[in-house]
Design a protein around this motif. Sequence first.
Motif, PDB file in Angstrom:
ATOM      1  N   GLY A  12       0.890  -1.227   0.134  1.00 55.23           N
ATOM      2  CA  GLY A  12      -0.132  -0.069   0.024  1.00 55.23           C
ATOM      3  C   GLY A  12       0.862   1.192   0.039  1.00 55.23           C
ATOM      4  N   HIS A  13       1.875   1.228   0.797  1.00 54.44           N
ATOM      5  CA  HIS A  13       2.862   2.351   1.017  1.00 54.44           C
ATOM      6  C   HIS A  13       3.587   2.491  -0.423  1.00 54.44           C
ATOM      7  N   ALA A  14       4.030   1.602  -1.265  1.00 53.16           N
ATOM      8  CA  ALA A  14       4.445   1.486  -2.472  1.00 53.16           C
ATOM      9  C   ALA A  14       3.483   1.995  -3.583  1.00 53.16           C
ATOM     10  N   LEU A  15       2.642   1.652  -3.630  1.00 55.35           N
ATOM     11  CA  LEU A  15       1.542   1.976  -4.590  1.00 55.35           C
ATOM     12  C   LEU A  15       1.032   3.362  -4.381  1.00 55.35           C
ATOM     13  N   ALA A  16       0.944   3.852  -3.022  1.00 49.83           N
ATOM     14  CA  ALA A  16       0.426   5.228  -2.904  1.00 49.83           C
ATOM     15  C   ALA A  16       1.774   6.278  -3.421  1.00 49.83           C
ATOM     16  N   ALA A  17       3.140   5.883  -3.137  1.00 55.03           N
ATOM     17  CA  ALA A  17       4.465   6.591  -3.591  1.00 55.03           C
ATOM     18  C   ALA A  17       4.283   6.685  -4.981  1.00 55.03           C
ATOM     19  N   LEU A  18       3.795   5.458  -5.772  1.00 51.05           N
ATOM     20  CA  LEU A  18       3.889   5.573  -7.078  1.00 51.05           C
ATOM     21  C   LEU A  18       2.799   6.624  -7.817  1.00 51.05           C
ATOM     22  N   LEU A  19       1.599   6.444  -7.193  1.00 56.41           N
ATOM     23  CA  LEU A  19       0.461   7.257  -7.514  1.00 56.41           C
ATOM     24  C   LEU A  19       0.772   8.680  -7.487  1.00 56.41           C
ATOM     25  N   THR A  20       1.578   9.031  -6.479  1.00 56.88           N
ATOM     26  CA  THR A  20       1.750  10.380  -6.041  1.00 56.88           C
ATOM     27  C   THR A  20       2.930  10.976  -6.668  1.00 56.88           C
ATOM     28  N   ARG A  21       3.661  10.097  -7.513  1.00 53.58           N
ATOM     29  CA  ARG A  21       4.979  10.305  -8.253  1.00 53.58           C
ATOM     30  C   ARG A  21       6.094  10.675  -7.252  1.00 53.58           C
ATOM     31  N   GLY A  38      12.590   1.040  -2.850  1.00 54.71           N
ATOM     32  CA  GLY A  38      12.560  -0.380  -2.543  1.00 54.71           C
ATOM     33  C   GLY A  38      11.787  -0.670  -1.415  1.00 54.71           C
ATOM     34  N   ILE A  39      11.542  -1.998  -1.185  1.00 56.32           N
ATOM     35  CA  ILE A  39      10.810  -2.632  -0.117  1.00 56.32           C
ATOM     36  C   ILE A  39      11.720  -3.521   0.521  1.00 56.32           C
ATOM     37  N   ARG A  40      11.386  -3.671   2.072  1.00 57.13           N
ATOM     38  CA  ARG A  40      12.129  -4.773   2.550  1.00 57.13           C
ATOM     39  C   ARG A  40      11.062  -5.322   3.627  1.00 57.13           C
ATOM     40  N   THR A  70      11.081   5.531   0.125  1.00 55.88           N
ATOM     41  CA  THR A  70      10.818   6.555  -1.054  1.00 55.88           C
ATOM     42  C   THR A  70      11.497   7.766  -0.847  1.00 55.88           C
ATOM     43  N   ARG A  71      11.623   8.600  -2.254  1.00 55.34           N
ATOM     44  CA  ARG A  71      12.208   9.799  -2.030  1.00 55.34           C
ATOM     45  C   ARG A  71      11.510  10.744  -2.753  1.00 55.34           C
ATOM     46  N   LEU A 117      10.171  -4.900  -6.685  1.00 50.47           N
ATOM     47  CA  LEU A 117      10.816  -3.712  -5.760  1.00 50.47           C
ATOM     48  C   LEU A 117      11.770  -4.202  -4.591  1.00 50.47           C
ATOM     49  N   ILE A 118      11.345  -5.449  -4.171  1.00 44.97           N
ATOM     50  CA  ILE A 118      12.048  -5.860  -2.910  1.00 44.97           C
ATOM     51  C   ILE A 118      13.419  -5.670  -2.988  1.00 44.97           C
TER      52      ILE A 118
END
Length: 236
Positions: free
Chosen positions: A51-60, A65-67, A78-79, A131-132
């Motif tokens: 969910g964090h990753a998808l939200a980051a992508l949608l908000t550009r 990565g994910i651990r 995220t950056r 993304l892992i």
Amino acid sequence: MNEVWESLTAAQAGPPPWAVLLSAAVALATVAWSGSWHLSRGLITIAHEGGHALAALLTRRKLQGIRLHSDTSGVTLTRGRPRGPGMILTAAAGYVTPSLLGVGGAWLTATGHVAILIAVVIGLLAAMLLLIRNLFGAVSLLATGGAVFAVTWYSPPDVDAVLACLAVWFLLFGGVRPILELRRKRSRGHAPDSDADQLARLTFLPGGFWVLLFLLVACACLAGGAWLLNPLPWPA
């Protein structure tokens, strides 16, 4: 391709009422009992970090990565801008994602589109695997995705429907418990860097407000999923 599309979109009969109720009881027991919860909580963590990753992508935001860790915790890196709507949405997405996935899966299961649900789950796990950034996370996703594929590939559609129902109930119940755990940890001062506390620093709203909001969303999804999966006739 037409045959594949038809097989995905063809509605099938839902699980029998006894299977819906039994899967709900099994999922609730799995989440409520500490031993089984410790073993299965990692599945909720996968949804949380996804969910964090998808939200980051949608908000550009730039997703680094994910651990996933063996203690069932996880982190999504995220950056981008350290403040603003993108960062707020990214931080807020984690705790509500399992519940939102659960209510979406409940709708697909109730309408007989279990094949679509299975395809979406496998697709999301495959995308997340890219993304892992640690070995344990990669093994966890491969094991989860492999198990989903193997079981659903060799089992008949009726069994797939029951398994989908069990998974949906697990997401709905499992989406609530981490929020209650977060509330308890924060009350003891053991989670100073939780998502709620990060949101408190990003906004003018206290961390307790965000915990309450997470809980309200999770409970609403649980109620909505239960209504969608309800196998009993409504009184006239």
